[in-house]
Design a protein around this motif. Structure first.
Motif, PDB file in Angstrom:
ATOM      1  N   ARG A   1      26.654 -18.898  -2.136  1.00  0.00           N
ATOM      2  CA  ARG A   1      27.397 -19.582  -0.293  1.00  0.00           C
ATOM      3  C   ARG A   1      28.650 -19.881  -0.185  1.00  0.00           C
ATOM      4  NH1 ARG A   1      21.488 -23.169  -0.675  1.00  0.00           N
ATOM      5  NH2 ARG A   1      20.381 -21.768  -0.562  1.00  0.00           N
ATOM      6  N   VAL A   2      28.974 -20.407  -1.549  1.00  0.00           N
ATOM      7  CA  VAL A   2      30.523 -21.119  -1.155  1.00  0.00           C
ATOM      8  C   VAL A   2      31.785 -19.712  -0.812  1.00  0.00           C
ATOM      9  CG1 VAL A   2      32.309 -22.107  -2.543  1.00  0.00           C
ATOM     10  CG2 VAL A   2      30.591 -23.038  -2.139  1.00  0.00           C
ATOM     11  N   VAL A   3      31.461 -19.076  -2.190  1.00  0.00           N
ATOM     12  CA  VAL A   3      32.458 -17.386  -1.545  1.00  0.00           C
ATOM     13  C   VAL A   3      32.218 -16.869  -0.211  1.00  0.00           C
ATOM     14  CG1 VAL A   3      32.667 -15.592  -2.700  1.00  0.00           C
ATOM     15  CG2 VAL A   3      32.146 -16.821  -4.376  1.00  0.00           C
ATOM     16  N   SER A   4      30.891 -17.141  -0.111  1.00  0.00           N
ATOM     17  CA  SER A   4      30.153 -16.242   1.125  1.00  0.00           C
ATOM     18  C   SER A   4      30.967 -17.524   2.129  1.00  0.00           C
ATOM     19  CB  SER A   4      28.628 -16.111   0.996  1.00  0.00           C
ATOM     20  OG  SER A   4      28.113 -15.079   0.704  1.00  0.00           O
ATOM     21  N   ALA A   5      31.034 -18.661   2.401  1.00  0.00           N
ATOM     22  CA  ALA A   5      31.619 -19.564   3.324  1.00  0.00           C
ATOM     23  C   ALA A   5      33.470 -18.966   3.648  1.00  0.00           C
ATOM     24  CB  ALA A   5      31.488 -20.440   2.611  1.00  0.00           C
ATOM     25  N   GLY A   6      33.722 -18.641   1.864  1.00  0.00           N
ATOM     26  CA  GLY A   6      34.960 -18.258   2.479  1.00  0.00           C
ATOM     27  C   GLY A   6      36.023 -19.192   1.714  1.00  0.00           C
ATOM     28  N   ALA A   7      35.260 -19.834   0.579  1.00  0.00           N
ATOM     29  CA  ALA A   7      36.374 -20.506  -0.037  1.00  0.00           C
ATOM     30  C   ALA A   7      37.265 -20.361  -1.076  1.00  0.00           C
ATOM     31  CB  ALA A   7      35.126 -21.610  -1.286  1.00  0.00           C
ATOM     32  N   ILE A   8      37.229 -18.987  -1.577  1.00  0.00           N
ATOM     33  CA  ILE A   8      38.406 -18.842  -2.390  1.00  0.00           C
ATOM     34  C   ILE A   8      39.318 -18.825  -1.703  1.00  0.00           C
ATOM     35  CG2 ILE A   8      39.042 -16.591  -4.452  1.00  0.00           C
ATOM     36  CD1 ILE A   8      36.399 -18.198  -4.937  1.00  0.00           C
ATOM     37  N   GLU A   9      39.952 -17.940  -0.724  1.00  0.00           N
ATOM     38  CA  GLU A   9      41.748 -17.783  -0.783  1.00  0.00           C
ATOM     39  C   GLU A   9      42.211 -19.525  -0.443  1.00  0.00           C
ATOM     40  OE1 GLU A   9      44.281 -18.632   2.058  1.00  0.00           O
ATOM     41  OE2 GLU A   9      42.558 -18.866   2.828  1.00  0.00           O
ATOM     42  N   PRO A  10      41.800 -20.624   0.308  1.00  0.00           N
ATOM     43  CA  PRO A  10      41.964 -21.862   0.311  1.00  0.00           C
ATOM     44  C   PRO A  10      42.020 -22.716  -0.585  1.00  0.00           C
ATOM     45  CG  PRO A  10      40.445 -22.001   1.291  1.00  0.00           C
ATOM     46  CD  PRO A  10      40.387 -20.269   1.150  1.00  0.00           C
ATOM     47  N   LEU A  11      41.201 -22.513  -1.470  1.00  0.00           N
ATOM     48  CA  LEU A  11      41.533 -23.075  -3.283  1.00  0.00           C
ATOM     49  C   LEU A  11      42.652 -22.288  -4.330  1.00  0.00           C
ATOM     50  CD1 LEU A  11      37.879 -22.802  -4.085  1.00  0.00           C
ATOM     51  CD2 LEU A  11      38.896 -24.972  -3.816  1.00  0.00           C
ATOM     52  N   VAL A  12      42.632 -20.974  -3.635  1.00  0.00           N
ATOM     53  CA  VAL A  12      43.832 -20.420  -4.479  1.00  0.00           C
ATOM     54  C   VAL A  12      44.912 -21.029  -3.960  1.00  0.00           C
ATOM     55  CG1 VAL A  12      44.787 -18.375  -4.724  1.00  0.00           C
ATOM     56  CG2 VAL A  12      42.183 -17.953  -5.185  1.00  0.00           C
ATOM     57  N   ARG A  13      44.939 -20.837  -2.731  1.00  0.00           N
ATOM     58  CA  ARG A  13      46.140 -21.780  -2.118  1.00  0.00           C
ATOM     59  C   ARG A  13      47.107 -23.226  -2.522  1.00  0.00           C
ATOM     60  NH1 ARG A  13      44.919 -21.205   2.868  1.00  0.00           N
ATOM     61  NH2 ARG A  13      44.020 -23.522   4.145  1.00  0.00           N
ATOM     62  N   LEU A  14      45.327 -24.136  -2.903  1.00  0.00           N
ATOM     63  CA  LEU A  14      45.385 -25.095  -3.342  1.00  0.00           C
ATOM     64  C   LEU A  14      46.621 -25.075  -4.288  1.00  0.00           C
ATOM     65  CD1 LEU A  14      42.513 -26.866  -1.990  1.00  0.00           C
ATOM     66  CD2 LEU A  14      44.696 -27.734  -1.446  1.00  0.00           C
ATOM     67  N   LEU A  15      46.145 -24.568  -5.281  1.00  0.00           N
ATOM     68  CA  LEU A  15      46.361 -24.348  -6.480  1.00  0.00           C
ATOM     69  C   LEU A  15      47.942 -23.811  -7.107  1.00  0.00           C
ATOM     70  CD1 LEU A  15      43.423 -21.442  -8.441  1.00  0.00           C
ATOM     71  CD2 LEU A  15      44.004 -24.579  -9.049  1.00  0.00           C
ATOM     72  N   ARG A  16      49.016 -23.441  -5.786  1.00  0.00           N
ATOM     73  CA  ARG A  16      50.452 -22.874  -5.491  1.00  0.00           C
ATOM     74  C   ARG A  16      50.642 -24.278  -4.802  1.00  0.00           C
ATOM     75  NH1 ARG A  16      48.434 -17.154  -3.513  1.00  0.00           N
ATOM     76  NH2 ARG A  16      48.016 -16.053  -5.364  1.00  0.00           N
ATOM     77  N   THR A  17      50.278 -25.171  -4.810  1.00  0.00           N
ATOM     78  CA  THR A  17      50.695 -26.597  -3.825  1.00  0.00           C
ATOM     79  C   THR A  17      50.966 -28.080  -4.513  1.00  0.00           C
ATOM     80  OG1 THR A  17      48.926 -27.640  -2.884  1.00  0.00           O
ATOM     81  CG2 THR A  17      49.721 -25.636  -1.558  1.00  0.00           C
ATOM     82  N   ASP A  18      51.374 -28.532  -3.962  1.00  0.00           N
ATOM     83  CA  ASP A  18      51.868 -30.407  -4.236  1.00  0.00           C
ATOM     84  C   ASP A  18      50.631 -30.987  -5.057  1.00  0.00           C
ATOM     85  OD1 ASP A  18      54.239 -28.761  -5.151  1.00  0.00           O
ATOM     86  OD2 ASP A  18      54.877 -30.314  -3.823  1.00  0.00           O
ATOM     87  N   HIS A  19      49.195 -30.172  -3.409  1.00  0.00           N
ATOM     88  CA  HIS A  19      47.791 -31.240  -3.514  1.00  0.00           C
ATOM     89  C   HIS A  19      47.324 -31.436  -4.691  1.00  0.00           C
ATOM     90  CE1 HIS A  19      48.060 -30.554   0.345  1.00  0.00           C
ATOM     91  NE2 HIS A  19      47.330 -30.519   0.791  1.00  0.00           N
TER      92      HIS A  19
END
Length: 189
Positions: free
Chosen positions: A171-189
């Motif tokens: 459900r989490v993958v289908s909802a599109g969570a992977i791309e924003p999670l990967v983007r978060l890994l590349r930021t200062d958040h």
């Protein structure tokens, strides 16, 4: 003690001013930072039901303070069950899309705390929490505000916990969570 009169104000919300509801909810939010008070507030007759009901208050400041109190109360294992039984999931999911970033942050924190209980992971998914949490990860709110950083952090942590349930992984993958999670890994958040 102060808890019983504060809870009474929340239980009698229809007859209380916005300022009084805000002050009572804020006081409970502050009191429930203390571990013993989390239990005392939840044990007070009608407290959990009043908090859940006020998650739908018309005033954003009241919603923020109540969601903060729920967030604090939900860090106690027994209270996670009480809040679920009182119907906290649906109003918290609605608050994940609130116009006010501070409300979204507190709601996401409450969902995060509730999701650490095994049964609540499925209940939160069934209540529709995954899609708005992913939306918060994407920064669909105003990511430029200071509060948004807290929103994103809470949303990511809530999704992490919800995804620990076997049925929720897809459900989490289908909802599109992977791309924003990967983007978060590349930021200062």
């Amino acid at each position: 003690g102060a808890i019983a009169p504060l809870v009474q104000i929340l239980r009698d919300a229809a007859n209380s001013s916005t300022a009084l509801r805000t002050a009572a909810a804020g006081a409970l939010r502050n009191l429930t930072v203390n571990t013993d008070n989390k239990v005392r507030v939840a044990a007070q007759a009608g407290a959990i039901d009043a908090l859940v009901q006020l998650l739908s208050d018309v005033d954003a400041t009241v919603r923020k303070e109540v969601a903060g109190a729920v967030r604090n109360v939900a860090s106690n294992a027994e209270n996670k069950v009480r809040l679920a039984e009182a119907g906290a999931m649906a109003p918290l999911v609605r608050l994940l899309s609130d116009a006010d970033a501070a409300v979204r942050e507190q709601a996401a924190g409450a969902v995060r705390n509730l999701a650490s209980h095994a049964a609540n992971k499925a209940l939160l998914a069934e209540a529709g929490a995954i899609a708005p949490l992913v939306s918060l990860l994407r920064g669909d709110g105003n990511a430029a505000t200071d509060a948004e950083a807290g929103v994103v952090e809470q949303a990511a942590a809530a999704l992490s916990s919800i995804a620990m349930h076997t049925d929720n992984k897809t459900r989490v993958v289908s909802a599109g969570a992977i791309e924003p999670l990967v983007r978060l890994l590349r930021t200062d958040h």
